[in-house]
Design an enzyme around this catalytic site. Structure first.
Site, PDB file in Angstrom:
ATOM      1  N   GLY A  71       0.949  -1.382   0.045  1.00  0.00           N
ATOM      2  CA  GLY A  71      -0.104   0.054   0.154  1.00  0.00           C
ATOM      3  C   GLY A  71       0.827   1.319  -0.135  1.00  0.00           C
ATOM      4  N   HIS A 122       2.292   4.734  -4.908  1.00  0.00           N
ATOM      5  CA  HIS A 122       3.208   5.686  -5.539  1.00  0.00           C
ATOM      6  C   HIS A 122       3.483   5.414  -7.003  1.00  0.00           C
ATOM      7  CE1 HIS A 122       6.875   3.282  -5.243  1.00  0.00           C
ATOM      8  NE2 HIS A 122       6.411   3.150  -3.826  1.00  0.00           N
ATOM      9  N   HIS A 132       4.414   1.905  -8.056  1.00  0.00           N
ATOM     10  CA  HIS A 132       3.507   0.902  -8.008  1.00  0.00           C
ATOM     11  C   HIS A 132       2.691   0.934  -9.213  1.00  0.00           C
ATOM     12  CE1 HIS A 132       3.917   1.277  -3.451  1.00  0.00           C
ATOM     13  NE2 HIS A 132       4.097  -0.046  -3.579  1.00  0.00           N
ATOM     14  N   GLN A 172       7.417  -9.683   7.553  1.00  0.00           N
ATOM     15  CA  GLN A 172       8.730  -9.065   7.330  1.00  0.00           C
ATOM     16  C   GLN A 172       9.484  -7.990   7.825  1.00  0.00           C
ATOM     17  OE1 GLN A 172       6.583  -8.311   3.238  1.00  0.00           O
ATOM     18  NE2 GLN A 172       8.123  -6.853   3.079  1.00  0.00           N
ATOM     19  N   GLY A 176       9.393  -4.836  -8.249  1.00  0.00           N
ATOM     20  CA  GLY A 176      10.250  -3.517  -8.963  1.00  0.00           C
ATOM     21  C   GLY A 176      11.420  -3.828  -8.332  1.00  0.00           C
ATOM     22  N   LYS A 213      14.047  -1.967  -7.593  1.00  0.00           N
ATOM     23  CA  LYS A 213      14.584  -1.170  -6.422  1.00  0.00           C
ATOM     24  C   LYS A 213      14.937  -2.233  -5.455  1.00  0.00           C
ATOM     25  CE  LYS A 213      12.372   1.299  -3.254  1.00  0.00           C
ATOM     26  NZ  LYS A 213      12.780   0.403  -2.017  1.00  0.00           N
ATOM     27  N   ASP A 214      13.924  -3.230  -4.980  1.00  0.00           N
ATOM     28  CA  ASP A 214      14.337  -4.190  -4.125  1.00  0.00           C
ATOM     29  C   ASP A 214      14.982  -5.377  -4.969  1.00  0.00           C
ATOM     30  OD1 ASP A 214      13.045  -2.862  -1.984  1.00  0.00           O
ATOM     31  OD2 ASP A 214      11.004  -2.898  -3.159  1.00  0.00           O
ATOM     32  N   SER A 256       9.810   5.351  -2.959  1.00  0.00           N
ATOM     33  CA  SER A 256       9.540   4.144  -1.923  1.00  0.00           C
ATOM     34  C   SER A 256       8.529   4.900  -1.143  1.00  0.00           C
ATOM     35  CB  SER A 256      10.897   4.134  -1.104  1.00  0.00           C
ATOM     36  OG  SER A 256      10.599   3.413   0.013  1.00  0.00           O
ATOM     37  N   ARG A 290       8.650   4.688   1.715  1.00  0.00           N
ATOM     38  CA  ARG A 290       9.101   5.285   3.035  1.00  0.00           C
ATOM     39  C   ARG A 290       9.901   6.761   2.851  1.00  0.00           C
ATOM     40  NH1 ARG A 290      10.958  -0.298   4.104  1.00  0.00           N
ATOM     41  NH2 ARG A 290      10.149  -1.000   6.010  1.00  0.00           N
TER      42      ARG A 290
HETATM   43  O1  PAF Z   1       7.725  -5.098  -1.918  1.00  0.00           O
HETATM   44  C1  PAF Z   1       6.852  -4.952  -1.252  1.00  0.00           C
HETATM   45  O2  PAF Z   1       5.981  -4.157  -1.040  1.00  0.00           O
HETATM   46  C2  PAF Z   1       6.834  -6.265  -0.293  1.00  0.00           C
HETATM   47  O3  PAF Z   1       7.897  -6.738   0.142  1.00  0.00           O
HETATM   48  C3  PAF Z   1       5.597  -7.520  -0.649  1.00  0.00           C
HETATM   49  C4  PAF Z   1       6.388  -7.790  -2.056  1.00  0.00           C
HETATM   50  C5  PAF Z   1       4.289  -6.686  -1.211  1.00  0.00           C
HETATM   51  C6  PAF Z   1       5.731  -8.597   0.098  1.00  0.00           C
HETATM   52  O4  PAF Z   1       4.929  -8.144   1.286  1.00  0.00           O
END
Ligand code: PAF
Length: 278
Positions: free
Chosen positions: A31, A34, A37, A60, A144, A146-147, A182, A184
């Site tokens: 959620g 931005h 997404h 996580q 994405g 970025k991660d 992000s 964040r």
């Molecule tokens: O990248 C994310 O936003 C999260 O790690 C994901 C893939 C939705 C899993 O909770």
């Protein structure tokens, strides 16, 4: 847009799509949507009927991390998704994780880069992604870049478990100044966000040095760390590896990737750049 909160109802919705021979594209999110997404969703729409999930996954987040403070804005997210004409939003309740006894780990990848700083993070990510795949049964799922480590780990999980889903990487979307989008970033005030732009500028400068002939990882990483510290960042790591994240490099080659994580004004940021000879 249909909003589904119930696991069985979501399964049935997916089954019905499949019955009518539709391909399902899936974008998992936490959620606070931005432009990053939105790019994932726009890519997904090209592949099939798009399902988006919003779930801030407690599994996580480690102790002392920002699970409680993580930005949440369901109303605005719903509006963005409706405007994008997303057919279905899966917005599960916490019963998707409560009582979980089985967890997924990839010890090799989980113990480097992000894994060293967030020891249980990828266990939580892989477990929730597997759960969501089990419910939605997507044909395609979008992550994405970025991660980057998350993308590599999810892709490996899908291969290792012979899942019928193709994992599709999507380019990082950046602010004009280069800062990776992000959720964040909303922790920053305007000045903080401006100053955070130096992160990607330093990574780009290192990629420029590589392009100009510098291939010593020690020198490139040293440059990144020195410049980031000079700009007020605390550096968790800056490392060059091959694109599979298998081997840390001493000599960088074309196509390797430089990954870094920093802390800046109390916010943890990740980013990376491919080292390419132009
Ligand atoms: O990248 C994310 O936003 C999260 O790690 C994901 C893939 C939705 C899993 O909770």
């Amino acid at each position: 847009m249909k909003i589904i909160t119930d696991i069985e109802e979501m399964k049935e919705f997916s089954r019905n799509l499949k019955k009518s021979s539709k391909k399902i594209s899936f974008v998992p999110t936490m959620g606070k949507l931005h432009l990053g997404h939105i790019k994932l969703i726009e890519s997904a729409k090209k592949y099939g009927e798009t399902a988006v999930s919003i779930f801030v996954n407690p599994l996580q987040f480690g102790q002392g991390e920002d699970f409680n403070d993580y930005p949440r804005d369901f109303e605005n997210d719903e509006k963005i998704l409706s405007d994008l004409a997303v057919p279905v939003l899966f917005y599960p309740k916490s019963d998707i994780v409560s009582g979980t006894e089985t967890f997924l780990i990839n010890p090799e990848y989980s113990e480097k880069l992000e894994g060293l700083f967030r020891p249980s993070h990828f266990k939580g990510v892989l477990t929730i992604v597997m759960k969501l795949f089990g419910i939605i049964e997507p044909d395609f799922a979008f992550f994405g870049l970025k991660d980057y480590q998350q993308y590599v780990l999810v892709k490996k999980m899908a291969e290792d478990f012979f899942l019928n889903v193709k994992i599709i990487p999507v380019e990082t979307v950046r602010e004009k100044c280069g800062l990776a989008m992000s959720s964040r970033n909303t922790y920053f005030d305007e000045d903080g966000k401006k100053a955070a732009c130096a992160f990607y500028k330093v990574l780009s400068a290192a990629a420029g040095l590589f392009n100009a002939g510098e291939s010593s990882a020690e020198k490139l990483n040293g440059f990144v760390i020195k410049e980031l510290i000079r700009n007020g960042f605390k550096v968790d790591y800056a490392e060059i590896t091959d694109a599979d994240l298998k081997n840390r490099k001493q000599t960088a080659l074309n196509g390797d990737i430089l990954l870094a994580a920093v802390r800046f004004k109390g916010v943890r940021l990740l980013d990376n750049i491919f080292l390419l000879k132009k």
